[in-house]
Structure formats: structure tokens, C-alpha cells
Design a protein around this motif. Sequence first.
Motif, short mmCIF file in Angstrom:
data_model
loop_
_atom_site.label_atom_id
_atom_site.label_comp_id
_atom_site.label_asym_id
_atom_site.label_seq_id
_atom_site.Cartn_x
_atom_site.Cartn_y
_atom_site.Cartn_z
N UNK B 97 -30.28 7.45 17.55
CA UNK B 97 -29.89 6.06 17.78
C UNK B 97 -31.00 5.30 18.51
N UNK B 98 -31.59 5.92 19.54
CA UNK B 98 -32.68 5.25 20.27
C UNK B 98 -33.81 4.89 19.32
N UNK B 99 -34.22 5.87 18.50
CA UNK B 99 -35.34 5.63 17.60
C UNK B 99 -35.02 4.49 16.63
N UNK B 100 -33.82 4.57 16.03
CA UNK B 100 -33.48 3.59 15.00
C UNK B 100 -33.36 2.18 15.59
N UNK B 101 -32.66 2.06 16.72
CA UNK B 101 -32.47 0.74 17.32
C UNK B 101 -33.79 0.21 17.87
N UNK B 102 -34.51 1.06 18.58
CA UNK B 102 -35.77 0.63 19.18
C UNK B 102 -36.75 0.17 18.12
N UNK B 103 -36.89 0.95 17.07
CA UNK B 103 -37.82 0.59 16.01
C UNK B 103 -37.41 -0.71 15.34
N UNK B 104 -36.10 -0.84 15.06
CA UNK B 104 -35.64 -2.03 14.36
C UNK B 104 -35.96 -3.29 15.16
N UNK B 105 -35.64 -3.25 16.45
CA UNK B 105 -35.92 -4.42 17.30
C UNK B 105 -37.41 -4.73 17.31
N UNK B 106 -38.21 -3.69 17.51
CA UNK B 106 -39.66 -3.90 17.62
C UNK B 106 -40.23 -4.50 16.34
N UNK B 107 -39.85 -3.93 15.20
CA UNK B 107 -40.38 -4.42 13.93
C UNK B 107 -39.94 -5.85 13.68
N UNK B 108 -38.67 -6.14 13.94
CA UNK B 108 -38.17 -7.49 13.67
C UNK B 108 -38.94 -8.50 14.52
N UNK B 109 -39.11 -8.21 15.81
CA UNK B 109 -39.78 -9.17 16.68
C UNK B 109 -41.24 -9.35 16.28
#
Lengths: 446, 294
Positions: B97-109
Motif C-alpha cells: 500500500x505504501x509503495x502504490x499510494x506513494x508512487x501514485x501521488x508522486x507521479x501525479x504531482x
Amino acid sequence: MSGASITAEPPPRAAPPEPGGEGRSRYRAGALFLLPAFILLGVWLVYPTIYTIVRSFFGPAGYLGTWVGIDNYRTLFTTSTLVTAIKNSAIWVAVVPAFVTAFGLLFAVLTERISWAVGFKTIIFLPMAISAFATGVTWRILYQQNPDQGAINALGKTVSDAVTAPGVLSNALPSTTALQSKGGGLVLKTPLHPGGVALLGLTGIAPEDVPQGAQQAAKPSGQSGAIEGVVWKDFKPGGGKAGVVEQGEVGLPDVTVELRDSSNKVVQSAKTERNGSFRFTGLSPGTYNAGIGAATFAKPFGGYSWLGPKLITPAILIAYIWIWAGFAMVVIAAGLAAMPRDVLEAARTDGATEWQVFRRVTVPLLAPVLSVVFITMIINVLKVFDIVIALAPESTQANANVIALAMWRTSFSGFDFGTGSAIAVFLFLLVLPVLALNVRRFRRDA
Amino acid sequence: MAATETVRLPAPARRDPMSAKILRGVGKLPLQIFLAVVALLWLVPTIGLFITSILPASEITTSGWWKIFAHPSLATFSNYSALFHNAGLTQAMKTTAYIAVGNTLLVVIVAALAGYAFAWLEFPGRDWIFIGVIALLVVPLQMALIPMFRLYDSFGIGGTVLSVILFHAAFGLPFAIFLLRNFFIGIPKDILESARIDGASELWIFLRLILPLGLPAIASLAIFQFLWTWNDLIVSLTFNVQPITVWINGQMRQFSSSIDIIAPAAFLSLVVPLVIFFAFQRYFVQGLLAGSVK
């Protein structure tokens, strides 16, 4: 796009931007907006790409190691495990894109004619959301060899049993060395003349495998001009004497017995009675061999070894096509939806059959979409990794090897960073022309 | 994205007499049966995994999962309750969950910032730089595994969730920037111009105009990034991080004897993607089409 969200007033700014400074601040803004992306791309993509290309000309260990020239690339094409990987990847490229595109086209066209198209598409598309790794686990359960555990072999067994029933005595063995196995059946070693007696004793038959209605075995005595004999279970509680019909030993009914002449041609065949006896009559003088036909010993379907060395790659291909058919279907269906309907209708009005419309109108109009699916699949297939790890057992992973997996194993199991880099560069070179096509398309549309 | 919004076909609005309808329906019967069989075949693997996951260990090793249809009482959730008490698995779920959420936020921003710059800011060589970024799509992640493995090692961040997030983010960026830039450029110019004339800063325009207006594309991107990283094996395996895929992979050596752990864990790992998929199917399909049809 609703207007509601764009009517918000920007914060009032007292001073208007001074002339001349505006352009430079715009540049600065551009640089700031791009900075995070450039850091990530620079450190994680550009630097590694250059490093890996350089690294592929150096030895296994160290930051660079010793210069080895193109030795790593030579290794790539001469080491048998790596050659297997390249061959397998070639099979993947040859098979998967074609099947995925074909399935996608088939499903996209056919679902246009049913009312539950959305449901159908959702079901076919579902595997796209699942990880390739979980798919591997899922299919490994289906592929288990024992038909009692693996669903695919269970299906195979059902079909196989319906086509060729397993023999009545699939596990039986000869009770003495007088019987030899030949062509799947058993044959009495010593030739017989008319008037002779054939004693065909079998063992290794579990009590529940004895055919129903079996009676005390007969003791044939011989008759002139005929060959008599008995097929019996040459075993009774306590053992008994091998090769002799004894009280308490049962005959085996419904066994097919064959009589062959000296040129090994079957001249007569007979089924045994309830007491195991059989008789061939009207024989001309000569020598004959009596035996039990192969069908009697036919083994029940034991399941294909899907996860074994021979079938592992086809097995993984099937699972992979199962994942990606939905992708092809959705993309092609969107292409179909965007297609000018009147062209199709015109063809139909002109009396074209549905097949002609499909072949001559639909497919040519869809050609750009089909090629996109095909090319995308080539790239995906070249990079395939997870599903092979999950589906292939440790023992056959070498047989199922593909380029991306070979790269990983060479680098992070073997810790040969030189050859690992060479494999990565090889993979890069393979996808380069394919993706260059895509980039050209991106540019055209951008 | 004109093509992307019409995935479903509108039903032809013909008015036929009932009898003709029935006749057509009967004529389609072989097709209906064929497609029903195909749909069933496509469902069987996932159903098989689920049923395997709810059978007691003793049953799975001796018989096939389909026996449950004859003996429904065999079903048990004991495998799952055992898993929930397995510290390794719960930790792996958290890591995932950390990897998926963290990556998603970072990529989107990061991709939204860059996408905006490429779409609406003017600076020299903008379009060439953009093409250069898209060209990075060609780099397979295998090209970066060895150098980043070494680099992470020397900086001592190997084995951390952050190392995996950053790696995924970088490789997600070229497509993400491409997707968002192409969406942002479709936003009417007047809106931005009038905001600029009113003296709004670029940051204000980005936060208050671009992000809300770009939401559909951002949603597609977020779903893709989330699923991509949730489902990843190779990156985490390389950098010694243990999300659920890597954790299951560690159990695979004894496949048949650990099947009562592997099957429910594999099913757990795909529940979240399935929920996301069903909840946001439209965006998922849109993102897919943007990536392939455009």
C-alpha cells in the motif's frame, strides 16, 4: 468540462507585472515546473541507460571492472541457458501478439451483436487488473499434473476416458516370466500348436479391480485342432504357486485374448468367460502365439505435465493470452465504435455477406488499430518476467527462461553485472525500433 | 480522446415487431452460447483461485477445488484468518500500500507540473524537450536495475520503500507527462489567458484551474500508476523490498505444501486491484486507450 470550477476569482494582485520581466519569469516558472521531473528522469533513466551501455563491455564485478570488449555479447549468444531464453522470447513474439490481436478482434466484433456486451467485456477484461504474478499462481493451480488436482488435466481426463476407456486391468503384471510384454500387451513366450494350452496368469490386481462376476478359474485340458486357455488372477490369499491354476484363484472375464500366427498376424481373438477360459478353434497346423491385447492394460489418463520442461512455455503463453485478450478487445472495440457506420451499411445494402463485410471493410478500416495492438504486444512480450517466475516451478524455470528473466537471474542470482548489462542492452535494442514507431505516432498526434 | 468515450455502442434504435425480435434472438443462439462459454472459460481461473483459497489444507492437497460444488460445507475462512495473524503478510500488505499510494501521488504531482509546463508555459526548445521526454518511453526498466542497485547500495537506501517508489515514479513519468500534457493542451486558452491578465501566478493557475479541469486525465493516470505498482514484482524483488508479490514469491518453493497460504494471499493481492477496477472502470479504459490508440 463544467464552467463552475473556472469562475473562481484569482487573488487580486496590486501591481501589474512589469513589462519585459514577464517573459523571464515565465521561463523561470517553466524551469521550476520541470525540475522534479528532470531530476527523476535524469537520475533514474538517463544516467542508468548510459551506465548500463558502458557497463556491458566490462567484466562481472566492480563499478566498472575490467574491459572485456564484446565478450559479454558473445556469452549472450553462446551460453545455452541464454540461448534458450532468446529462443523462448522468439516463440513468445511469434505466438502471443497474433493470438491476442485475433482474440481481441473476434470478441470485439462478436460482442457488437449481443445485448450483454458490457458484461462480456468486463469479464474478458478483468484479468488486466490482476498482477501477472497472481495470474501465474492462479494458473499454476489449474495446471497441476494430477487430474484429481489440476482442473485442466481433469478436463483432459474426462474427455480421454470418454474416447478411450481405461483397460479393465490397467495395473496387472504377468505372474511368471513365461509371459512377455509386447506392444503394450502380453504374449506367451513359447509358441503353441493346435491342441496346446495357454496359461495366462496375471498378478498385481487389487481385489477391487477384479471384474465383477469373476468365478473360480478354469483348468483347460487341451483339445485337438484348438487352442484352449485361461486368463486368471494367479494369486490367492497366502500366495499360491505361480503359473499354476489353483483352487481359490479366480478367472478374469472380459479380457481380449489374441492369437497370432508365425508371421505375427492376429488370426483370431476371443473374450474370456466368467471363469477366465477362452478357446480358439478351427486352426490349421502350425505355430501360434497367444497373448492379451494392449487395450486390456491401457492406463487411465495420467495428465499432461504442463509444468514439465516440454510444455511449460506453451502453458505460460496460454495464461498470458488470457490476460491480454481483454486489452486487445477494448482497444479494437473503441476502433470499431469510431468507424463510419454508413460504410458498413452501404456494403450490406449492396448485398455483401457478413463475412465479406468483415473481411473487406471492417478489417482494412481497423488496420491501424490492429497494428497498434500488435506492436504494443510485441513490446510487452519482450519484457515478460513476473508470470514466468510465478508459473514455472524452480525445476523448469531454465526451460521457460525469457530475455528479461535471464537478465535478472544473470545479474541478481549470478551477480554477473557485465553479462546482465549486455542482456539489458540487447533487450533495449529489441524494443527500440518498435517503440520508435510509437514515438513517431505520438509526435504526429501531439 | 474522441474515440475513447464511446467504448460501448449505442443499441440501434429500431422498432421491430416482437416476432422479428424473437426470430433474431433465436438466430443468434449459437453466438450467444459461444460467447457464454468463452466468458465462463475466462472466469474459471479466478474462481478456481478463490475456491482453492477457502478450502482446508488437507482438501487442497488431495482433491481438486471443484469438489466444493459437491461438498459446499468444506468451505472455511480459516486460511484467511491464519493469514491475518501472519505478521509477514500483514507487513507485506502495508508495504504494498505504501509503495502504490506513494508512487501514485508522486507521479501525479510531478507529471502534472511538467505536463502543464509543456502545454502552457513558453520557453526555448519546449517541444523538442517534450519529444525527448517521450523518447524515454523506449527505455525498458531492465536498463536501470543494475546501476540503481549499485547506487542505492552506495547511498544506503537499498531495501527501503522510498527506493522502490522513486524507481517506479521515474519510469512512470514519460507516459504520465505525455498523457497529462495532451489533456491539458485541450483546456480552452481563454480561461488561462484571462487568469494571467488578472495577474494570477502560474502556481495559482496550476492549482486552481489546471488540476480541477484535468481531473479526468489525472484519474486515469492515478489508477494506472496505482495498479502498476501494486502489481509489481521485479522492482521490489531487485531492491530487496517485500510487498505482497515478493512475499508470496518467497513461499513458492514449496508450492503444493504451502498452497493454503499461497492461494489466499494471491487472492488478497488481487482484491484491491479488482475493487479499483470496478469502481473506476471508465477511467481505466480511457487511460488504456489514450496510451494505445492516440
